[in-house]
Write a protein that holds these residues in place. Structure first.
Motif, short mmCIF file in Angstrom:
data_model
loop_
_atom_site.label_atom_id
_atom_site.label_comp_id
_atom_site.label_asym_id
_atom_site.label_seq_id
_atom_site.Cartn_x
_atom_site.Cartn_y
_atom_site.Cartn_z
N ASN A 189 -25.70 0.06 9.29
CA ASN A 189 -24.59 0.59 8.43
C ASN A 189 -24.93 1.58 7.64
O ASN A 189 -24.23 2.31 6.91
N SER A 243 -18.86 5.64 17.90
CA SER A 243 -18.77 5.54 16.54
C SER A 243 -17.32 5.97 15.85
O SER A 243 -16.82 6.89 16.42
N ASP A 244 -17.17 5.61 14.74
CA ASP A 244 -16.03 6.21 13.95
C ASP A 244 -16.30 7.61 13.46
O ASP A 244 -15.36 8.40 13.04
N GLU A 245 -17.40 7.78 13.20
CA GLU A 245 -17.80 9.17 12.59
C GLU A 245 -18.23 10.12 13.56
O GLU A 245 -18.81 9.89 14.57
N ARG A 281 -25.68 5.84 9.25
CA ARG A 281 -24.52 6.51 9.83
C ARG A 281 -25.08 8.05 9.91
O ARG A 281 -25.65 8.29 9.12
N THR A 309 -23.56 10.87 8.68
CA THR A 309 -23.48 11.46 7.41
C THR A 309 -24.70 11.00 6.71
O THR A 309 -24.97 12.00 5.73
N ASP A 310 -24.94 9.77 6.75
CA ASP A 310 -26.09 9.23 5.83
C ASP A 310 -27.45 9.94 6.42
O ASP A 310 -28.13 10.46 5.39
N SER A 332 -20.46 12.72 15.54
CA SER A 332 -22.07 12.69 15.78
C SER A 332 -22.48 14.04 15.11
O SER A 332 -22.01 14.95 14.94
#
Length: 142
Positions: free
Chosen positions: A85, A132-134, A88, A90-91, A136
């Motif tokens: 977590n 994923s919700d994000e 992600r 963005t991280d 790629s």
């Protein structure tokens, strides 16, 4: 010993890399007491019977290079040891930008979004990221 005369740069790099990587501990989620009680090698002296200034300088250059390589390995190990977590897309993209910025122009970063990955035919990659919700991001550090 005469081993230092064979490959002084590589010997220095191996010494530094071995010491630094042997020192690695992932303490980010450990208690303050555990962090305070952790032991590290803080200083090391290399004693060699070498009188050639060029070889000694090469060994020192190897030590510097080994420390740089080890710092990069530390970064990679920290990323791998962190929970998913905290990794992600963005991280990871932010971390890549941070690495590139810290390199003062020696490293560039390029992030490919879903559309760019589709254009490049990266279906397998996109299939894994589909859950994923994000969105790629394929990150390239060069």
């Amino acid at each position: 010993p005469t081993f230092l005369t064979d490959e002084p740069f590589e010997i220095g790099k191996a010494i530094a890399t071995g010491l630094h990587l042997g020192n690695y501990q992932f303490l980010k989620y450990k208690s303050k007491k555990t962090q305070d009680d952790a032991t590290f090698i803080k200083k090391c002296s290399v004693i060699a019977n070498v009188y050639d200034a060029k070889q000694l300088a090469q060994c020192e250059e190897g030590i510097v290079k080994g420390a740089i390589v080890s710092d990069a390995v530390y970064e990679a190990r920290d990323l791998v040891n962190d929970p998913a977590n905290n990794a992600r897309p963005t991280d990871m993209a932010a971390k890549a930008k941070q690495i590139a910025a810290a390199s003062h122009g020696r490293i560039s970063v390029k992030n490919l979004d879903t559309k760019q990955c589709t254009t490049l035919g990266m279906g397998a990659y996109l299939g894994v990221a589909q859950g994923s919700d994000e969105e790629s991001q394929f990150i390239v550090l060069h």
